[in-house]
Design an enzyme around this catalytic site. Structure first.
Site, mmCIF file in Angstrom:
data_model
loop_
_atom_site.group_PDB
_atom_site.id
_atom_site.type_symbol
_atom_site.label_atom_id
_atom_site.label_comp_id
_atom_site.label_asym_id
_atom_site.label_seq_id
_atom_site.Cartn_x
_atom_site.Cartn_y
_atom_site.Cartn_z
ATOM 1 N N ARG A 174 5.582 44.055 -0.311
ATOM 2 C CA ARG A 174 6.035 43.002 -1.220
ATOM 3 C C ARG A 174 5.664 43.313 -2.663
ATOM 4 N NH1 ARG A 174 7.484 37.111 -0.014
ATOM 5 N NH2 ARG A 174 7.363 36.440 -2.162
ATOM 6 N N TYR A 231 21.244 38.063 -4.176
ATOM 7 C CA TYR A 231 21.545 36.735 -4.732
ATOM 8 C C TYR A 231 20.304 36.075 -5.311
ATOM 9 C CZ TYR A 231 20.213 35.236 0.093
ATOM 10 O OH TYR A 231 19.591 35.052 1.307
ATOM 11 N N PRO A 232 20.522 35.245 -6.328
ATOM 12 C CA PRO A 232 19.391 34.520 -6.906
ATOM 13 C C PRO A 232 19.202 33.181 -6.194
ATOM 14 C CG PRO A 232 21.321 34.191 -8.270
ATOM 15 C CD PRO A 232 21.776 35.004 -7.088
ATOM 16 N N MET A 233 18.003 32.677 -6.259
ATOM 17 C CA MET A 233 17.690 31.466 -5.493
ATOM 18 C C MET A 233 16.654 30.590 -6.207
ATOM 19 S SD MET A 233 16.164 31.516 -1.685
ATOM 20 C CE MET A 233 15.310 30.037 -1.176
ATOM 21 N N LYS A 271 14.219 26.843 -5.626
ATOM 22 C CA LYS A 271 13.802 25.747 -4.745
ATOM 23 C C LYS A 271 14.164 24.460 -5.475
ATOM 24 C CE LYS A 271 11.964 27.929 -1.229
ATOM 25 N NZ LYS A 271 10.613 28.434 -1.125
ATOM 26 N N HIS A 310 10.098 29.196 7.994
ATOM 27 C CA HIS A 310 10.952 30.200 7.338
ATOM 28 C C HIS A 310 10.597 31.611 7.830
ATOM 29 C CE1 HIS A 310 12.808 32.482 4.027
ATOM 30 N NE2 HIS A 310 11.673 33.150 3.996
ATOM 31 N N GLN A 340 13.756 42.719 3.594
ATOM 32 C CA GLN A 340 14.011 41.854 2.453
ATOM 33 C C GLN A 340 12.996 42.125 1.370
ATOM 34 O OE1 GLN A 340 11.441 40.859 3.942
ATOM 35 N NE2 GLN A 340 10.752 38.831 3.431
ATOM 36 N N SER A 352 15.410 26.247 3.594
ATOM 37 C CA SER A 352 16.702 26.521 2.959
ATOM 38 C C SER A 352 17.614 25.297 3.013
ATOM 39 C CB SER A 352 17.393 27.715 3.617
ATOM 40 O OG SER A 352 16.642 28.886 3.387
HETATM 41 O O1 76R Z 1 4.832 36.078 7.609
HETATM 42 C C1 76R Z 1 4.361 35.461 6.628
HETATM 43 O O2 76R Z 1 3.419 34.678 6.657
HETATM 44 C C2 76R Z 1 5.034 35.631 5.254
HETATM 45 C C3 76R Z 1 6.432 35.391 5.342
HETATM 46 C C4 76R Z 1 7.360 35.120 4.215
HETATM 47 C C5 76R Z 1 7.192 34.515 2.956
HETATM 48 C C6 76R Z 1 5.939 33.987 2.321
HETATM 49 C C7 76R Z 1 8.751 35.455 4.339
HETATM 50 C C8 76R Z 1 9.281 36.103 5.450
HETATM 51 N N1 76R Z 1 9.421 35.049 3.211
HETATM 52 C C9 76R Z 1 8.505 34.496 2.341
HETATM 53 C C10 76R Z 1 8.770 33.978 1.077
HETATM 54 MN MN1 76R Z 1 11.423 35.068 2.944
HETATM 55 N N2 76R Z 1 13.436 35.175 2.654
HETATM 56 C C11 76R Z 1 14.155 34.471 1.700
HETATM 57 C C12 76R Z 1 15.551 34.603 1.994
HETATM 58 O O3 76R Z 1 19.105 32.759 2.180
HETATM 59 C C13 76R Z 1 18.089 32.039 2.309
HETATM 60 O O4 76R Z 1 18.161 30.909 2.884
HETATM 61 C C14 76R Z 1 16.745 32.483 1.806
HETATM 62 C C15 76R Z 1 16.672 33.898 1.241
HETATM 63 C C16 76R Z 1 15.673 35.414 3.102
HETATM 64 C C17 76R Z 1 16.948 35.853 3.781
HETATM 65 C C18 76R Z 1 14.329 35.771 3.518
HETATM 66 C C19 76R Z 1 14.017 36.597 4.603
HETATM 67 N N3 76R Z 1 11.233 34.084 1.177
HETATM 68 C C20 76R Z 1 10.049 33.789 0.545
HETATM 69 C C21 76R Z 1 10.341 33.204 -0.739
HETATM 70 C C22 76R Z 1 9.313 32.762 -1.783
HETATM 71 C C23 76R Z 1 9.045 31.301 -1.518
HETATM 72 C C24 76R Z 1 8.048 30.639 -2.386
HETATM 73 O O5 76R Z 1 7.112 31.286 -2.869
HETATM 74 O O6 76R Z 1 8.191 29.387 -2.538
HETATM 75 C C25 76R Z 1 11.716 33.135 -0.865
HETATM 76 C C26 76R Z 1 12.523 32.626 -2.029
HETATM 77 C C27 76R Z 1 12.270 33.674 0.345
HETATM 78 C C28 76R Z 1 13.616 33.764 0.618
HETATM 79 N N4 76R Z 1 11.615 36.105 4.725
HETATM 80 C C29 76R Z 1 10.581 36.522 5.573
HETATM 81 C C30 76R Z 1 12.765 36.741 5.150
HETATM 82 C C31 76R Z 1 12.438 37.589 6.293
HETATM 83 C C32 76R Z 1 13.445 38.487 7.014
HETATM 84 C C33 76R Z 1 11.093 37.429 6.556
HETATM 85 C C34 76R Z 1 10.267 38.103 7.659
HETATM 86 C C35 76R Z 1 9.659 39.347 7.069
HETATM 87 C C36 76R Z 1 8.639 40.023 7.961
HETATM 88 O O7 76R Z 1 7.858 39.339 8.613
HETATM 89 O O8 76R Z 1 8.618 41.271 7.932
#
Ligand code: 76R
Length: 274
Positions: free
Chosen positions: A154, A168-170, A172, A195, A208, A246
């Site tokens: 990360r 894509y941008p996102m 909350k 999530h 990702q 989401s």
């Molecule tokens: O396992 C853990 O404890 C950490 C997991 C984790 C975090 C903290 C995680 C896992 N993400 C995190 C944070 Mn994510 N992620 C997205 C999208 O299209 C959408 O609806 C959302 C776009 C995808 C597809 C995705 C995929 N993630 C975040 C954050 C920051 C949030 C904040 O700080 O408020 C965003 C914006 C975000 C968005 N996420 C994962 C994935 C995938 C595939 C994982 C699993 C990764 C792994 O375990 O290897």
């Protein structure tokens, strides 16, 4: 790269620039074949130089659909370098040829919500696997190995050579009863667990990179998904729409699909040869 200005390295992480261009065909058409060849050689050389720079990764894409033609994803430590590289890329094919259609500045960052080993251990105990049991040991070990890699990736990503990229941008949401930023940390953390659970279901299929852009660009994050199969992109984005984080709190900007390809193939595909 520059000699006179002090570098701008963040105290941790990398700067990330996504640059999407369209080709201005009339500016390209007025060049002679020799000038075109020179322009392509110049861009090739420039990207090679950038790639050779310390702590720098640069990926090139043929963008799918006429939203954009050519895409670049640049990760580099120093913002001065990022800025210099970006300006050079934009003019590399000659005046007016590369027309910026979308760009995004973000940075790699840690997550606030990463599950800790203590939380995972408590989860395993609650699921009937108390400390000392073989299941507890094994699952906690696997969890710790995965998290170590997740955190390292990360902050210091290692981009894959997978072919399909989705960008894509996102944000909350911050509206009335659905204000993410008004929730207690513990509530947000719990929601993010859901999530992560959905995300983990795509292990091996989706990689990702979530980069932060609050105060840097229009949205709060930029999402870069990597896959070998377009259907996995469609599936994860769809499945996440049902997850509360989401469903209730996410807002999205434009979506772009790029195919990661060697530069020569991109030139051929964009009909820039000859
Ligand atoms: O396992 C853990 O404890 C950490 C997991 C984790 C975090 C903290 C995680 C896992 N993400 C995190 C944070 Mn994510 N992620 C997205 C999208 O299209 C959408 O609806 C959302 C776009 C995808 C597809 C995705 C995929 N993630 C975040 C954050 C920051 C949030 C904040 O700080 O408020 C965003 C914006 C975000 C968005 N996420 C994962 C994935 C995938 C595939 C994982 C699993 C990764 C792994 O375990 O290897």
């Amino acid at each position: 790269m520059n000699q006179t200005v002090p570098p701008l390295h963040p105290h941790e992480g990398w700067h990330v620039l996504h640059l999407f261009y369209s080709i201005d065909r009339s500016s390209w058409a007025i060049l002679t074949s020799e000038e075109r060849l020179q322009a392509l050689t110049h861009l090739t050389q420039l990207l090679q130089d950038i790639r050779g720079h310390e702590r720098t990764q640069i990926l090139t894409f043929s963008m799918v659909s006429p939203k954009a033609d050519f895409g670049v994803m640049l990760l580099t430590g120093d913002l001065q370098d990022a800025n210099e590289f970006e300006k050079k890329i934009t003019v590399a094919l000659g005046p007016g040829v590369l027309q910026p259609v979308y760009s995004y500045l973000s940075m790699t960052e840690r997550s606030e919500y990463t599950t800790t080993s203590e939380q995972k251990a408590a989860e395993l105990t609650a699921a009937g696997h108390p400390p000392g049991s073989p299941e507890h040991q094994q699952q906690l070990g696997e969890f710790e190995a995965r998290m170590k890699k997740y955190l390292a990736d990360r902050l210091n990503p290692n981009m894959s050579d997978w072919p399909v990229f989705c960008f894509y941008p996102m944000n909350k949401r911050r509206e009335g009863a659905d204000n993410w930023y008004a929730l207690d940390f513990e509530v947000r953390r719990k929601l993010m667990e859901g999530h992560a659970r959905v995300g983990r279901g795509y292990a091996g299929k989706i990689r990702q990179l979530i980069t932060g852009s609050t105060g840097l660009d229009e949205f709060e994050w930029f999402v870069t998904l990597q896959a070998k199969d377009t259907l996995d992109i469609k599936a994860i984005v769809y499945e996440m729409r049902f997850d509360e984080v989401s469903a209730r709190y996410a807002e999205f900007g434009d979506f772009f699909i790029g195919l990661q390809l060697p530069l020569g193939e991109i030139f051929r595909r964009l009909c820039l040869h000859g």
